[in-house]
Design a protein around this motif. Sequence first.
Motif, PDB file in Angstrom:
ATOM      1  N   GLN A  78     -11.071   6.337   4.011  1.00 10.08           N
ATOM      2  CA  GLN A  78      -9.888   5.773   3.337  1.00 10.08           C
ATOM      3  C   GLN A  78     -10.284   4.387   2.883  1.00 10.08           C
ATOM      4  N   PHE A  79     -11.354   3.912   3.158  1.00 16.98           N
ATOM      5  CA  PHE A  79     -11.880   2.594   3.034  1.00 16.98           C
ATOM      6  C   PHE A  79     -13.034   2.621   1.998  1.00 16.98           C
ATOM      7  N   LEU A 121     -10.977  -1.299  -4.701  1.00 17.67           N
ATOM      8  CA  LEU A 121     -10.013  -2.043  -4.330  1.00 17.67           C
ATOM      9  C   LEU A 121      -9.579  -2.461  -2.750  1.00 17.67           C
ATOM     10  N   VAL A 122     -10.024  -1.547  -1.935  1.00 15.61           N
ATOM     11  CA  VAL A 122      -9.886  -1.733  -0.500  1.00 15.61           C
ATOM     12  C   VAL A 122     -11.124  -2.845  -0.140  1.00 15.61           C
ATOM     13  N   LYS A 123     -12.052  -2.575  -0.766  1.00 18.12           N
ATOM     14  CA  LYS A 123     -13.109  -3.349  -0.234  1.00 18.12           C
ATOM     15  C   LYS A 123     -12.966  -4.883  -0.907  1.00 18.12           C
ATOM     16  N   ILE A 124     -12.375  -5.072  -1.953  1.00 22.00           N
ATOM     17  CA  ILE A 124     -12.104  -6.428  -2.520  1.00 22.00           C
ATOM     18  C   ILE A 124     -11.007  -6.732  -1.683  1.00 22.00           C
ATOM     19  N   GLU A 134      -2.329 -14.616   6.912  1.00 22.60           N
ATOM     20  CA  GLU A 134      -2.500 -13.967   5.414  1.00 22.60           C
ATOM     21  C   GLU A 134      -3.748 -12.795   5.787  1.00 22.60           C
ATOM     22  N   PRO A 135      -4.888 -13.421   6.379  1.00 23.03           N
ATOM     23  CA  PRO A 135      -5.847 -12.370   6.647  1.00 23.03           C
ATOM     24  C   PRO A 135      -5.400 -10.935   7.407  1.00 23.03           C
ATOM     25  N   SER A 136      -4.498 -11.360   8.390  1.00 23.58           N
ATOM     26  CA  SER A 136      -3.941 -10.505   9.421  1.00 23.58           C
ATOM     27  C   SER A 136      -2.949  -9.432   8.438  1.00 23.58           C
ATOM     28  N   VAL A 137      -2.263  -9.934   7.693  1.00 18.99           N
ATOM     29  CA  VAL A 137      -1.217  -9.322   6.841  1.00 18.99           C
ATOM     30  C   VAL A 137      -2.187  -8.255   5.941  1.00 18.99           C
ATOM     31  N   ILE A 138      -3.128  -8.694   5.296  1.00 16.64           N
ATOM     32  CA  ILE A 138      -3.942  -8.014   4.592  1.00 16.64           C
ATOM     33  C   ILE A 138      -4.572  -6.943   5.202  1.00 16.64           C
ATOM     34  N   LEU A 139      -5.117  -7.303   6.368  1.00 16.52           N
ATOM     35  CA  LEU A 139      -5.840  -6.045   7.131  1.00 16.52           C
ATOM     36  C   LEU A 139      -4.727  -4.886   7.789  1.00 16.52           C
ATOM     37  N   GLY A 143      -3.197   7.722   4.661  1.00 19.28           N
ATOM     38  CA  GLY A 143      -4.309   8.509   3.851  1.00 19.28           C
ATOM     39  C   GLY A 143      -4.663   9.598   4.845  1.00 19.28           C
ATOM     40  N   VAL A 144      -4.920   9.413   6.082  1.00 15.28           N
ATOM     41  CA  VAL A 144      -5.658  10.378   7.108  1.00 15.28           C
ATOM     42  C   VAL A 144      -4.484  11.258   7.251  1.00 15.28           C
ATOM     43  N   ILE A 145      -3.267  10.795   7.584  1.00 21.14           N
ATOM     44  CA  ILE A 145      -2.123  12.012   7.971  1.00 21.14           C
ATOM     45  C   ILE A 145      -1.905  12.765   6.656  1.00 21.14           C
ATOM     46  N   THR A 146      -1.972  12.204   5.586  1.00 25.21           N
ATOM     47  CA  THR A 146      -1.707  13.194   4.202  1.00 25.21           C
ATOM     48  C   THR A 146      -2.980  14.220   3.900  1.00 25.21           C
ATOM     49  N   GLU A 147      -4.034  13.635   4.330  1.00 24.64           N
ATOM     50  CA  GLU A 147      -5.428  14.462   4.253  1.00 24.64           C
ATOM     51  C   GLU A 147      -5.221  15.603   5.261  1.00 24.64           C
ATOM     52  N   GLN A 148      -4.828  15.425   6.574  1.00 20.87           N
ATOM     53  CA  GLN A 148      -4.853  16.410   7.515  1.00 20.87           C
ATOM     54  C   GLN A 148      -3.506  17.435   7.325  1.00 20.87           C
TER      55      GLN A 148
END
Length: 69
Positions: A10-11, A15-18, A43-48, A58-63
Amino acid sequence: APFWRLVFKQFDDLLVKILIVAAVVSFVLALINGETGLTASLEPSVILMILAANATVGVITEQMLKRLL
């Protein structure tokens, strides 16, 4: 695939890396400006948190998709 591999997958997106880099830069700049505690990490906490929520969905959807196929 193992669960941890699904999470890391998922990571594996530019865009996720950015956004991860943006969170780190935001935190470092806040510390350089003398901010501490909540003001430095908000702000960093909200982004994370948003990235973690995105990975969870994403994981739930894939499963669920694997179960259907």
